[in-house]
Motif scaffolding. Structure first.
Motif, PDB file in Angstrom:
ATOM      1  N   VAL A 208       8.971  63.351 -20.129  1.00 55.01           N
ATOM      2  CA  VAL A 208       9.392  62.784 -21.481  1.00 55.01           C
ATOM      3  C   VAL A 208      10.793  62.871 -20.488  1.00 55.01           C
ATOM      4  O   VAL A 208      11.195  63.635 -20.574  1.00 55.01           O
ATOM      5  N   PHE A 209      11.760  61.520 -21.640  1.00 52.99           N
ATOM      6  CA  PHE A 209      12.964  61.434 -21.677  1.00 52.99           C
ATOM      7  C   PHE A 209      13.747  61.548 -23.291  1.00 52.99           C
ATOM      8  O   PHE A 209      12.580  61.190 -24.080  1.00 52.99           O
ATOM      9  N   HIS A 210      13.989  62.699 -23.538  1.00 51.98           N
ATOM     10  CA  HIS A 210      15.532  62.776 -24.571  1.00 51.98           C
ATOM     11  C   HIS A 210      16.492  62.717 -24.436  1.00 51.98           C
ATOM     12  O   HIS A 210      17.295  63.458 -24.287  1.00 51.98           O
ATOM     13  N   GLY A 211      16.862  61.713 -25.465  1.00 52.18           N
ATOM     14  CA  GLY A 211      18.105  61.031 -25.122  1.00 52.18           C
ATOM     15  C   GLY A 211      18.895  62.013 -26.009  1.00 52.18           C
ATOM     16  O   GLY A 211      18.536  61.183 -27.326  1.00 52.18           O
ATOM     17  N   VAL A 212      20.046  62.388 -27.054  1.00 54.13           N
ATOM     18  CA  VAL A 212      20.059  62.496 -28.128  1.00 54.13           C
ATOM     19  C   VAL A 212      21.405  62.422 -28.717  1.00 54.13           C
ATOM     20  O   VAL A 212      22.523  62.304 -27.115  1.00 54.13           O
ATOM     21  N   THR A 213      21.676  61.805 -29.556  1.00 49.86           N
ATOM     22  CA  THR A 213      23.358  61.431 -29.801  1.00 49.86           C
ATOM     23  C   THR A 213      24.021  61.690 -30.995  1.00 49.86           C
ATOM     24  O   THR A 213      22.691  60.770 -31.839  1.00 49.86           O
ATOM     25  N   PRO A 214      24.821  62.325 -31.449  1.00 50.25           N
ATOM     26  CA  PRO A 214      25.780  62.546 -32.756  1.00 50.25           C
ATOM     27  C   PRO A 214      26.347  61.418 -33.115  1.00 50.25           C
ATOM     28  O   PRO A 214      26.434  60.368 -32.710  1.00 50.25           O
ATOM     29  N   GLU A 215      25.048  60.808 -34.681  1.00 52.47           N
ATOM     30  CA  GLU A 215      25.693  59.745 -35.559  1.00 52.47           C
ATOM     31  C   GLU A 215      27.310  60.399 -36.181  1.00 52.47           C
ATOM     32  O   GLU A 215      28.100  59.504 -36.260  1.00 52.47           O
ATOM     33  N   THR A 216      26.330  61.741 -36.874  1.00 51.92           N
ATOM     34  CA  THR A 216      27.859  61.685 -37.639  1.00 51.92           C
ATOM     35  C   THR A 216      28.045  63.232 -37.531  1.00 51.92           C
ATOM     36  O   THR A 216      26.421  63.894 -36.447  1.00 51.92           O
ATOM     37  N   GLU A 217      28.302  63.861 -38.224  1.00 49.41           N
ATOM     38  CA  GLU A 217      28.070  65.851 -38.111  1.00 49.41           C
ATOM     39  C   GLU A 217      26.793  66.003 -38.294  1.00 49.41           C
ATOM     40  O   GLU A 217      26.478  67.396 -38.036  1.00 49.41           O
TER      41      GLU A 217
END
Ligand code: FES
Ligand code: FES
Ligand code: FES
Lengths: 351, 351, 351
Positions: free
Chosen positions: A255-264
């Motif tokens: 499982v690939f989990h990629g998280v990107t901050p959108e706002t705080e």
């Protein structure tokens, strides 16, 4: 506060086409698009003329045409056309972001463009290997700080509580298993090995094990916010736990989990599930994807409620427990990178 | 920051009846109503007793009765009845706004009532002339600063982009035409004349032109935020471009655009479309109205996205282009009026 | 600013079961639940571990299990279980609130637990007397400060305006009746007696009066925000107005109004209606409940509009009228209690 000089995931490559997409990353409004010739553009989503979002415009050969008065920006953020006017002032130039397409993802560099080095992007060969790892993509928007989601991924005790009725099962299995937290060259890995145990029903359904198995659950955190998960089991005694090459033929998912901050307070969650045990059975790939889709919605409920509560009450008096080890190490790595960046900036400023 | 000593549009006269209407103008909450005898009242929408909006009340002979405990205010803001009490203290008086009904509109004065002079209200005889200018009214609430909407009206290049698939047509027509920007006694006029050209399909559908035509598009801005539009065409060579009296018999429409600031970030848009070419065909009046309704919704999308973006990023670094001339002049006029008002206030304060 | 050292209503006892309920009281997030053995718990709705609301968890024998990683808190706010860990640090202790179940209500103490004295909770025997006072419960969330709702209850003139078409009837009846405002040992009572009058239609429908009646309407305010209403009529001349024991056999209803501040701008409204005139007719109990449900929704509209307006414009220049007497006295009592608490705190701080 976000790390800036690092590659973030902007989107799934297949989702970025000639229809422009508005996406906020590290709190900056960005328009993503692909020209008819295939070049991917990532620009600040604000026309230099009257500030209208370029994502309301149209992609043309030369770049993106603003939907309001027709100015055209190319993929480098240079204005190449002003209707009714020959002279194009230099002040029309807008910010563009370095982007790289790799392993089915579009990666974006939010910091100083001079430092953008594509070789620093992590490798995920699974995404190019539909034969051995047939897989599917997911994309959720979560109303929680991106680190709350990474916290969730670095911790396995939650499986038995949040996912009690779905993929989790009995809490005690998850709580009592031996756990190791190991630094890697770039991040940290949480490992749980269960040697010589009976395979759980779903595993047995997937693979006709003869008897006992060696089980593993490995979660590797790579900054800023990716977690690479490998879970599975192989016939006991083959050495699968210590030698990855002995894992073939058993039950195995990635499982690939990629998280990107959108706002705080919000983040973008790009994930994929790869079936490494019944590669010629599309239904198995589909079932895995569906199970995980549901489970991640359960995480979302927790994280969004947590975000709201922490916004109101802060984190100062919270208490860490033993199972927080991976989470704490992950946070330390991110804090160190931010501190490093701040020092560099101060040095540059005083130079 | 709004101009205060000026007439704004509060509503369409036909919409103000014995059912009170709550409307915010220049960020002040106002209740509009008409007594059974026909007098229009505009009061601050806040009962002197416990602060409930009067717009939740009932219009009676004497004025408006608060819906909570029955106090009655007349059209001058004077309290004329307190249930269970004879004595009416002077402190019950609330603010009333001068209003004038003219040309199917209710105009309201937001500044010093002593300065309210109805002769300053612009004339729009079209609204009283259903014979030569059969017309229909529209009212939109736009989530954008009122000046962003006036910007839109003072600029014609957007037609070919925003209204590509509706009333706009080919962008080049709009961009390449000669344009003149002319100060008028009270405002500024943007004029586009296209002599001796072929009439576009919709024009030909409306009027059986023999051959070439002279086309005009005229937009006159009158402060604070009205734009009077006259577009049309007449047989070439009749002199229609230089002499308005030669425009009869051709294709001709008038659009009234009246914008009122609601808050700093929203506005009220009162508009009408008048059919000056097939006056005896109600369907032509209807079609014109419908086309414009749709087009204005397209403008709304742009303006609301622009408002959000400018709220976040400001306007400081935006770049003006040649086609902004009318817009810039319009803004200068408004800025001058605000400055003038500030000076008057300072003078009054130091006197 | 809320009174802290006082009992507030947290909920209807029957609504607090083994499914945890999130409820905000005096702007504090609280989870309410009842253990399988029947103990009611009221804890701060925030897990000591990672801050997730406990209301997303599960009630078990020992208390409430957090839905994220399974920590268990008992009804005193003590952590009694951490998965995978024997040692439980003292810092896991979270705030618990004293609660008392009485007269079908759960009362909660928001101040210093040492001062919590259950004997101070008001008595409302009606809630335990289904024989003489068959009744039903209601619960509304109102987007207005709790005192605006109590204002409403302490004033009877609004009946003829807000409830014109429902329970109110002719405004003049309400406005012209004699009114007395009397301090009680703990609060204030607004009394309206109408001796020797004709019973209104609904009263006659309920009870076959022979002729004239003595009518009463009594509203007693008990701090912080409860109002006990008793309305009815008995045969004229029996002395029902001066002697409560003479009220049996006539028309008689009791309405309980319990208001709890949720935030500064919202409140929780717990109310009940009791039928004291046709006790053996469930339809009469139902009809009374339905009429009141509708009327309270009308009050809600007024109060929510009032809240918004007062948030924008304040209360400084509002004008009181004669019928505000009960309301003003009620506010004075609450202000005195807050002042008293502030003095105590200052004294404690300087001791
Ligand atoms: S706002 Fe983009 S071209 Fe005018
Ligand atoms: S608030 Fe208007 S009469 Fe009381
Ligand atoms: S947040 Fe409650 S147990 Fe982790």
């Amino acid at each position: 506060m976000f790390i800036r000089n690092i590659w973030y995931i902007a989107g799934w490559a297949k989702d970025i086409g000639t229809t422009p997409i508005a996406r906020r990353i590290c709190n900056e409004p960005i328009v993503l698009f692909r020209t008819p010739k295939g070049q991917v553009g990532a620009l600040i989503d604000r026309c230099c003329h009257r500030g209208v979002p370029l994502s309301l415009g149209t992609v043309i050969e030369a770049g993106i045409e603003c939907g309001y008065h027709g100015l055209v920006m190319d993929c480098s953020g240079t204005c190449v056309h002003i209707p009714g006017q020959k002279n194009i002032p230099a002040s029309t130039k807008i910010r563009s972001y370095p982007v790289v397409e790799k392993d089915e993802l579009i990666w974006i560099w939010m910091g100083d463009p001079k430092l953008a080095d594509p070789s620093q992007i992590l490798d995920y060969p699974v995404h190019n290997d539909y034969k051995n790892w047939p897989h599917k993509h997911g994309f959720y928007r979560i109303k929680g700080n991106y680190q709350l989601l990474v916290d969730n991924l670095m911790d396995l005790t939650h499986l038995g509580y949040v996912h009690k009725t779905t993929i989790g099962g009995d809490p005690n299995t998850h709580v009592s298993a031996q756990m190791e937290t190991r630094e890697t060259s770039r991040g940290v890995k949480v490992i749980r090995h269960m040697p010589n145990c009976l395979p759980p029903p779903t595993y047995r359904k997937g693979v006709p094990f003869a008897g006992h198995v060696d089980r593993w659950q490995e979660f590797e955190f790579v900054p800023p916010a990716t977690v690479l998960q490998w879970s599975g089991a192989a016939d006991a005694g083959k050495g699968a736990l210590t030698d990855e090459n002995q894992r073939d033929g058993g039950f195995s998912i990635r499982v690939f989990h990629g998280v990107t901050p959108e706002t705080e307070s919000t983040c973008l969650y790009f994930w994929s599930t790869a079936n490494g045990y019944r590669q010629d059975d599309p239904q198995a790939t589909e079932d895995l994807y569906n199970d995980v889709s549901t489970a991640f919605r359960e995480d979302q409920v927790m994280i969004e409620a947590q975000q709201k509560m922490l916004e109101e009450t802060g984190e100062a008096d919270l208490v860490s427990i033993i199972h927080d080890r991976g989470r704490i190490q992950m946070r330390r790595i991110v804090d160190r990178l931010i501190e490093h960046e701040n020092l560099q900036e101060s040095a540059a400023a005083s130079a």
